[in-house]
Scaffold this active site. Structure first.
Site, PDB file in Angstrom:
ATOM      1  N   SER A  29      -3.693  -6.345  -6.460  1.00 18.39           N
ATOM      2  CA  SER A  29      -5.039  -5.760  -6.283  1.00 18.39           C
ATOM      3  C   SER A  29      -6.157  -6.789  -6.200  1.00 18.39           C
ATOM      4  CB  SER A  29      -5.383  -4.755  -7.397  1.00 18.39           C
ATOM      5  OG  SER A  29      -4.631  -3.568  -7.230  1.00 18.39           O
ATOM      6  N   TYR A  45      -7.751  -5.402  -2.162  1.00 20.60           N
ATOM      7  CA  TYR A  45      -8.163  -4.263  -3.013  1.00 20.60           C
ATOM      8  C   TYR A  45      -9.302  -4.625  -3.986  1.00 20.60           C
ATOM      9  CZ  TYR A  45      -4.494  -1.149  -1.278  1.00 20.60           C
ATOM     10  OH  TYR A  45      -3.717  -0.335  -0.488  1.00 20.60           O
ATOM     11  N   ASN A  69       0.869  -1.179   0.000  1.00 16.50           N
ATOM     12  CA  ASN A  69       0.000   0.000   0.000  1.00 16.50           C
ATOM     13  C   ASN A  69       0.905   1.228   0.000  1.00 16.50           C
ATOM     14  OD1 ASN A  69       0.582   0.875   2.800  1.00 16.50           O
ATOM     15  ND2 ASN A  69      -0.429  -1.057   3.297  1.00 16.50           N
ATOM     16  N   GLY A 113      -2.270  -9.710   3.776  1.00 13.43           N
ATOM     17  CA  GLY A 113      -2.049 -10.394   2.494  1.00 13.43           C
ATOM     18  C   GLY A 113      -0.591 -10.685   2.189  1.00 13.43           C
ATOM     19  N   VAL A 114      -0.233 -10.501   0.928  1.00 16.04           N
ATOM     20  CA  VAL A 114       1.144 -10.830   0.536  1.00 16.04           C
ATOM     21  C   VAL A 114       2.123  -9.850   1.181  1.00 16.04           C
ATOM     22  CG1 VAL A 114       1.277  -9.495  -1.626  1.00 16.04           C
ATOM     23  CG2 VAL A 114       2.472 -11.641  -1.444  1.00 16.04           C
ATOM     24  N   ASP A 115       1.687  -8.622   1.418  1.00 21.98           N
ATOM     25  CA  ASP A 115       2.509  -7.612   2.098  1.00 21.98           C
ATOM     26  C   ASP A 115       2.901  -8.130   3.489  1.00 21.98           C
ATOM     27  OD1 ASP A 115       1.910  -4.039   2.738  1.00 21.98           O
ATOM     28  OD2 ASP A 115       3.759  -5.204   2.586  1.00 21.98           O
ATOM     29  N   GLY A 174      -6.761  -9.067  -4.029  1.00 20.79           N
ATOM     30  CA  GLY A 174      -7.126  -9.521  -2.673  1.00 20.79           C
ATOM     31  C   GLY A 174      -7.905  -8.440  -1.956  1.00 20.79           C
TER      32      GLY A 174
END
Ligand code: APR
Length: 176
Positions: free
Chosen positions: A121, A125, A23, A31-33, A123
């Site tokens: 985007s 988003y 983000n 999530g992946v972040d 997930g």
């Protein structure tokens, strides 16, 4: 540039650079972040904080990408790309495509020869998976057609879908 699919966990993908679905704050998330920061360790966040204190005081705008260390991950770099939040009112496809284009531009600049992407985007988003996969594959193919002027040096792009729906969406568009 060779394109392939490797379903699974992006944090375990053995490539030079993994692309984070970040983000704009660059200070982590879910999530992946979340997986990248959890598995990669604090060095990644330290570099992200340094970027915020220096070149990116306002954060990273959607559609843009920036590289940091990958910390403890098998990869050498994390390329953080900020996807657009899906909207039914406006078409943000160009911004989503820009994430792939910019991440590959950055990969070329840092000398990454292999790059792995999640479904940016698709997930939190809220981007519909099939369309997210279509934009990902079409954009990477377009960059490949423009090499070596774009993303020169990038030899392999790996799509890393997470879950059965994501995998079938990417397989479908890769076979187009
Ligand atoms: N490996 C590969 N793909 C993953 C992983 C993983 N370990 N974890 C999640 N995914 C998938 C999701 O299933 C989805 O298909 O990555 C895709 C992108 O989902 P998100 O990580 O939610 O990213 P995005 O939709 O771009 O939303 C970004 O979510 O995590 C926060 O900080 C992040 O605010 C930002 C927002």
């Amino acid at each position: 540039m060779h394109l392939r699919i490797a379903p699974g966990d992006l944090t375990e993908t053995v490539v030079d650079a993994v692309v984070n679905a970040a983000n704009s704050s660059l200070l982590g998330g879910g999530g992946v972040d979340g997986a990248i920061h959890r598995r990669g360790g604090p060095d990644i966040l330290d570099e992200c904080r340094h970027l915020r204190e220096t070149t990116l005081p306002e954060g990273l705008p959607a559609g843009e990408a920036v590289a940091t260390t990958a910390g403890q991950l098998p990869a050498r770099w994390v390329i953080h790309a900020v996807g657009p939040v899906h909207s039914t009112r406006e078409d943000r496809s160009p911004t989503l495509a820009s994430c792939y284009r910019e991440a590959l531009r950055v990969a070329g600049e840092i000398g990454a020869r292999s790059v792995a992407f999640p479904a940016i985007s698709a997930g939190v988003y809220g981007w519909p998976m099939d369309d997210a996969a279509r934009i990902a594959v079409e954009t990477v193919r377009d960059v490949a057609s423009r090499q070596p002027t774009e993303a020169s040096g990038v030899e392999e792009v790996v799509f890393v879908p997470f879950g059965a729906d994501a995998e079938s969406a990417f397989r479908e568009h890769l076979s187009d």
